[in-house]
Scaffold this motif. Structure first.
Motif, PDB file in Angstrom:
ATOM      1  N   ALA A  32       1.003  -0.999  -0.112  1.00 23.47           N
ATOM      2  CA  ALA A  32       0.177   0.092  -0.026  1.00 23.47           C
ATOM      3  C   ALA A  32       1.092   1.755   0.037  1.00 23.47           C
ATOM      4  CB  ALA A  32      -0.866   0.303   1.051  1.00 23.47           C
ATOM      5  N   PRO A  33       0.215   2.366  -0.551  1.00 22.88           N
ATOM      6  CA  PRO A  33       0.930   3.168  -0.240  1.00 22.88           C
ATOM      7  C   PRO A  33       1.038   3.934   1.245  1.00 22.88           C
ATOM      8  CG  PRO A  33      -0.518   3.892  -1.542  1.00 22.88           C
ATOM      9  CD  PRO A  33      -0.573   2.629  -1.486  1.00 22.88           C
ATOM     10  N   ILE A  34       1.800   5.128   1.694  1.00 19.76           N
ATOM     11  CA  ILE A  34       2.204   5.398   2.597  1.00 19.76           C
ATOM     12  C   ILE A  34       3.065   7.644   2.202  1.00 19.76           C
ATOM     13  CG2 ILE A  34       2.364   3.599   4.744  1.00 19.76           C
ATOM     14  CD1 ILE A  34       4.634   4.080   4.919  1.00 19.76           C
ATOM     15  N   ILE A  35       1.900   8.211   3.118  1.00 17.77           N
ATOM     16  CA  ILE A  35       2.572   9.843   3.324  1.00 17.77           C
ATOM     17  C   ILE A  35       3.647   9.737   4.353  1.00 17.77           C
ATOM     18  CG2 ILE A  35       1.388  11.763   2.766  1.00 17.77           C
ATOM     19  CD1 ILE A  35      -0.333  11.162   1.707  1.00 17.77           C
ATOM     20  N   GLN A  36       4.410   9.869   3.746  1.00 19.23           N
ATOM     21  CA  GLN A  36       5.348  10.029   5.238  1.00 19.23           C
ATOM     22  C   GLN A  36       5.543  11.548   5.549  1.00 19.23           C
ATOM     23  OE1 GLN A  36       9.997  10.990   4.563  1.00 19.23           O
ATOM     24  NE2 GLN A  36      10.268   8.854   5.379  1.00 19.23           N
ATOM     25  N   MET A  37       5.242  12.272   6.594  1.00 20.69           N
ATOM     26  CA  MET A  37       5.159  13.572   7.520  1.00 20.69           C
ATOM     27  C   MET A  37       5.949  13.777   8.143  1.00 20.69           C
ATOM     28  SD  MET A  37       0.743  13.861   7.882  1.00 20.69           S
ATOM     29  CE  MET A  37       0.643  15.151   6.313  1.00 20.69           C
ATOM     30  N   ILE A  38       6.045  15.121   7.368  1.00 23.48           N
ATOM     31  CA  ILE A  38       7.089  15.443   8.719  1.00 23.48           C
ATOM     32  C   ILE A  38       7.017  17.662   9.273  1.00 23.48           C
ATOM     33  CG2 ILE A  38       9.417  15.404   7.470  1.00 23.48           C
ATOM     34  CD1 ILE A  38       9.677  17.382   6.265  1.00 23.48           C
ATOM     35  N   ALA A  39       7.133  16.985  10.690  1.00 22.16           N
ATOM     36  CA  ALA A  39       7.058  18.513  11.434  1.00 22.16           C
ATOM     37  C   ALA A  39       7.517  19.777  10.723  1.00 22.16           C
ATOM     38  CB  ALA A  39       7.033  18.357  13.009  1.00 22.16           C
ATOM     39  N   ASP A  40       6.631  20.799  10.547  1.00 21.14           N
ATOM     40  CA  ASP A  40       6.475  21.673  10.303  1.00 21.14           C
ATOM     41  C   ASP A  40       6.738  22.926  10.931  1.00 21.14           C
ATOM     42  OD1 ASP A  40       7.206  24.059   8.332  1.00 21.14           O
ATOM     43  OD2 ASP A  40       5.693  24.297   7.759  1.00 21.14           O
ATOM     44  N   GLY A  41       7.690  23.450  12.160  1.00 25.91           N
ATOM     45  CA  GLY A  41       7.502  24.383  13.231  1.00 25.91           C
ATOM     46  C   GLY A  41       7.301  23.217  14.286  1.00 25.91           C
ATOM     47  N   GLU A  42       6.769  24.101  15.105  1.00 26.20           N
ATOM     48  CA  GLU A  42       6.330  23.490  17.090  1.00 26.20           C
ATOM     49  C   GLU A  42       5.248  23.431  17.388  1.00 26.20           C
ATOM     50  OE1 GLU A  42       8.079  23.766  19.342  1.00 26.20           O
ATOM     51  OE2 GLU A  42      10.073  24.699  18.976  1.00 26.20           O
ATOM     52  N   GLY A  43       3.998  23.339  15.940  1.00 28.35           N
ATOM     53  CA  GLY A  43       2.673  23.190  16.095  1.00 28.35           C
ATOM     54  C   GLY A  43       2.106  23.966  16.523  1.00 28.35           C
ATOM     55  N   PRO A  44       0.341  23.574  16.972  1.00 26.12           N
ATOM     56  CA  PRO A  44      -0.095  24.545  17.674  1.00 26.12           C
ATOM     57  C   PRO A  44      -0.032  24.095  19.489  1.00 26.12           C
ATOM     58  CG  PRO A  44      -0.722  22.566  17.562  1.00 26.12           C
ATOM     59  CD  PRO A  44       0.083  22.104  16.650  1.00 26.12           C
ATOM     60  N   LEU A  97      -6.075  15.588  10.274  1.00 24.59           N
ATOM     61  CA  LEU A  97      -5.765  15.809  11.721  1.00 24.59           C
ATOM     62  C   LEU A  97      -4.278  16.344  12.032  1.00 24.59           C
ATOM     63  CD1 LEU A  97      -5.932  15.686  15.177  1.00 24.59           C
ATOM     64  CD2 LEU A  97      -5.041  13.106  15.159  1.00 24.59           C
ATOM     65  N   TYR A  98      -3.117  15.644  11.235  1.00 27.50           N
ATOM     66  CA  TYR A  98      -2.094  16.045  11.560  1.00 27.50           C
ATOM     67  C   TYR A  98      -1.793  17.011  10.488  1.00 27.50           C
ATOM     68  CZ  TYR A  98      -2.282  10.908  11.966  1.00 27.50           C
ATOM     69  OH  TYR A  98      -2.235   9.924  12.668  1.00 27.50           O
ATOM     70  N   GLN A  99      -1.937  17.512   9.692  1.00 29.05           N
ATOM     71  CA  GLN A  99      -2.098  19.636   8.922  1.00 29.05           C
ATOM     72  C   GLN A  99      -2.564  19.875  10.213  1.00 29.05           C
ATOM     73  OE1 GLN A  99      -4.331  18.583   5.549  1.00 29.05           O
ATOM     74  NE2 GLN A  99      -2.799  17.848   4.400  1.00 29.05           N
ATOM     75  N   ARG A 100      -3.483  19.449  10.936  1.00 29.53           N
ATOM     76  CA  ARG A 100      -3.445  20.754  12.100  1.00 29.53           C
ATOM     77  C   ARG A 100      -2.181  20.313  13.275  1.00 29.53           C
ATOM     78  NH1 ARG A 100      -8.924  18.211  10.882  1.00 29.53           N
ATOM     79  NH2 ARG A 100      -8.923  17.144  13.644  1.00 29.53           N
ATOM     80  N   LEU A 101      -1.797  19.610  13.788  1.00 29.36           N
ATOM     81  CA  LEU A 101      -0.592  19.662  14.347  1.00 29.36           C
ATOM     82  C   LEU A 101       0.364  20.185  14.257  1.00 29.36           C
ATOM     83  CD1 LEU A 101      -1.674  16.131  16.124  1.00 29.36           C
ATOM     84  CD2 LEU A 101      -2.079  18.351  16.730  1.00 29.36           C
ATOM     85  N   GLY A 102       0.640  20.732  12.444  1.00 24.07           N
ATOM     86  CA  GLY A 102       2.031  21.464  12.018  1.00 24.07           C
ATOM     87  C   GLY A 102       2.902  20.258  11.202  1.00 24.07           C
ATOM     88  N   ILE A 147       2.948   8.063  13.178  1.00 25.71           N
ATOM     89  CA  ILE A 147       1.977   8.297  14.420  1.00 25.71           C
ATOM     90  C   ILE A 147       0.773   7.703  14.214  1.00 25.71           C
ATOM     91  CG2 ILE A 147       1.240  10.612  13.153  1.00 25.71           C
ATOM     92  CD1 ILE A 147      -0.327  11.502  15.010  1.00 25.71           C
ATOM     93  N   GLU A 148       0.371   7.012  15.196  1.00 26.34           N
ATOM     94  CA  GLU A 148      -0.607   5.763  14.560  1.00 26.34           C
ATOM     95  C   GLU A 148      -2.192   5.898  15.852  1.00 26.34           C
ATOM     96  OE1 GLU A 148       1.573   2.876  15.733  1.00 26.34           O
ATOM     97  OE2 GLU A 148       2.690   2.840  13.917  1.00 26.34           O
ATOM     98  N   VAL A 149      -3.066   7.150  15.539  1.00 23.87           N
ATOM     99  CA  VAL A 149      -3.731   7.056  16.347  1.00 23.87           C
ATOM    100  C   VAL A 149      -5.120   6.306  16.353  1.00 23.87           C
ATOM    101  CG1 VAL A 149      -5.890   8.967  17.116  1.00 23.87           C
ATOM    102  CG2 VAL A 149      -3.593   9.926  16.122  1.00 23.87           C
ATOM    103  N   CYS A 150      -5.386   5.792  17.496  1.00 27.86           N
ATOM    104  CA  CYS A 150      -5.706   4.717  17.642  1.00 27.86           C
ATOM    105  C   CYS A 150      -7.209   4.693  17.154  1.00 27.86           C
ATOM    106  CB  CYS A 150      -5.329   3.266  18.662  1.00 27.86           C
ATOM    107  SG  CYS A 150      -3.750   3.607  18.088  1.00 27.86           S
ATOM    108  N   SER A 151      -8.291   4.604  16.222  1.00 30.74           N
ATOM    109  CA  SER A 151      -9.722   4.624  16.291  1.00 30.74           C
ATOM    110  C   SER A 151      -9.735   4.275  15.298  1.00 30.74           C
ATOM    111  CB  SER A 151      -9.469   6.522  16.866  1.00 30.74           C
ATOM    112  OG  SER A 151      -9.550   7.184  15.285  1.00 30.74           O
ATOM    113  N   ARG A 152     -11.133   4.110  15.032  1.00 28.56           N
ATOM    114  CA  ARG A 152     -11.647   3.275  13.841  1.00 28.56           C
ATOM    115  C   ARG A 152     -11.763   5.120  12.729  1.00 28.56           C
ATOM    116  NH1 ARG A 152     -16.798   0.293  16.677  1.00 28.56           N
ATOM    117  NH2 ARG A 152     -14.994  -1.011  18.397  1.00 28.56           N
ATOM    118  N   THR A 153     -12.161   5.902  12.973  1.00 29.53           N
ATOM    119  CA  THR A 153     -12.012   6.916  11.903  1.00 29.53           C
ATOM    120  C   THR A 153     -10.344   7.127  11.625  1.00 29.53           C
ATOM    121  OG1 THR A 153     -12.411   8.414  13.515  1.00 29.53           O
ATOM    122  CG2 THR A 153     -14.344   7.253  12.939  1.00 29.53           C
ATOM    123  N   VAL A 154      -9.308   7.062  12.816  1.00 32.81           N
ATOM    124  CA  VAL A 154      -8.193   8.022  12.410  1.00 32.81           C
ATOM    125  C   VAL A 154      -7.731   6.698  12.644  1.00 32.81           C
ATOM    126  CG1 VAL A 154      -6.278   9.950  13.046  1.00 32.81           C
ATOM    127  CG2 VAL A 154      -9.001   9.987  14.094  1.00 32.81           C
TER     128      VAL A 154
END
Length: 272
Positions: A86-98, A211-216, A259-266
């Motif tokens: 499966a394809p996965i997106i690698q995301m990196i933190a941009d700044g300090e976050g909220p 969610l991750y975008q909202r977290l920076g 990051i693995e958010v353990c929920s059925r929707t995330v």
């Protein structure tokens, strides 16, 4: 803008981790490495040569499949069956976050908390979390009335980069911001230590990506996850050309680390 060396390391996060920050956990040799099965299922090869893939096959069993992460789709190779790709997106933190919410400091989780951590992981299905996963780095949590309601921690560690993972929130405590709080807390701590956080998420998991975008976090590159097990059909080891001897990996003491958010929707575990 990342320099070429960092780009190359992030393109091959498992190999980079097992040869730098997580090398003390490495099993295998010069051509192929993997984490112990009770820590994580991930492995990697030095290159895509037949010799390297044959060395990887020696590290795989029906009870211990291996998960590869890389840029390109893996070409078929005798001796393996593909369990998942499966394809996965690698995301990196941009700044300090909220800014952090008004919650109290998280609790630091250790060996004594492993039974509870395993129960929470089983309850929420974040992906691979074994009896020794917490050895990879710091794990933190939120306790409510004494019980573990949420946790998050660190998995793969490259030189200067740490993967955030196992962000688990029990069903009865979702919607309270615990997962976002723990991730934000880890990002700030890692930034303070001079490390850059990153994570992986399936491309179709739009709620997790948002969610991750909202977290920076921002998307860096799409990689491919390939989970391999030994072929069930009879297998004859191919005749390989002489190559470099597979020297044993030599674990050394090193900083640890996803990051693995353990929920059925995330759902973001790349090995769920």
């Amino acid at each position: 803008m990342l320099d070429a060396a960092i780009e190359s390391a992030l393109d091959r996060p498992v190999w980079s981790a097992l040869t730098t920050g997580d090398r003390r956990f490495a099993e295998g040799g010069a051509l192929a490495l993997r984490f112990p099965r009770d820590i994580a299922p991930f492995g990697a090869t030095a290159d895509e040569s037949p010799e390297a893939l044959e060395a990887l096959r020696e590290l795989v069993s029906p009870e211990a499949p291996v998960a590869l992460v890389g840029v390109d789709k893996l070409e078929p190779y005798p001796g393996f069956e593909v369990m998942r790709e499966a394809p996965i997106i690698q995301m990196i933190a941009d700044g300090e976050g909220p800014p952090l919410s008004g919650m109290e400091e998280p609790v630091v989780l250790g060996p004594a908390d492993v039974p509870e951590m395993l129960r929470l992981a089983k309850q929420t299905n974040p992906g691979p979390f074994g009896p020794r996963t917490q050895e990879l780095g710091q794990y933190i949590g939120v306790r409510v009335d004494g019980g573990l309601a949420a946790m998050a921690g660190e998995r793969m560690r490259l030189d200067g980069w740490v993967e955030i993972s196992a962000v688990c929130v029990s069903p009865g405590h979702r919607g309270k911001g615990y997962g976002a709080f723990l991730v934000s807390w880890l990002v700030r701590r890692l930034r303070h230590e001079g490390a850059a956080p990153f994570l992986h998420v399936f491309t179709d998991n739009l709620s997790a990506i948002a969610l991750y975008q909202r977290l920076g976090f921002k998307a860096r590159k799409t990689l491919r996850l390939t989970v391999l097990s030994p072929a069930s059909a009879p297998y004859s080891r191919p005749r390989l050309s002489p190559g470099p001897a597979s020297a044993s990996a030599r674990p050394t003491s090193s900083p640890r680390s996803s990051i693995e958010v353990c929920s059925r929707t995330v759902r973001s575990s790349p090995f769920a």
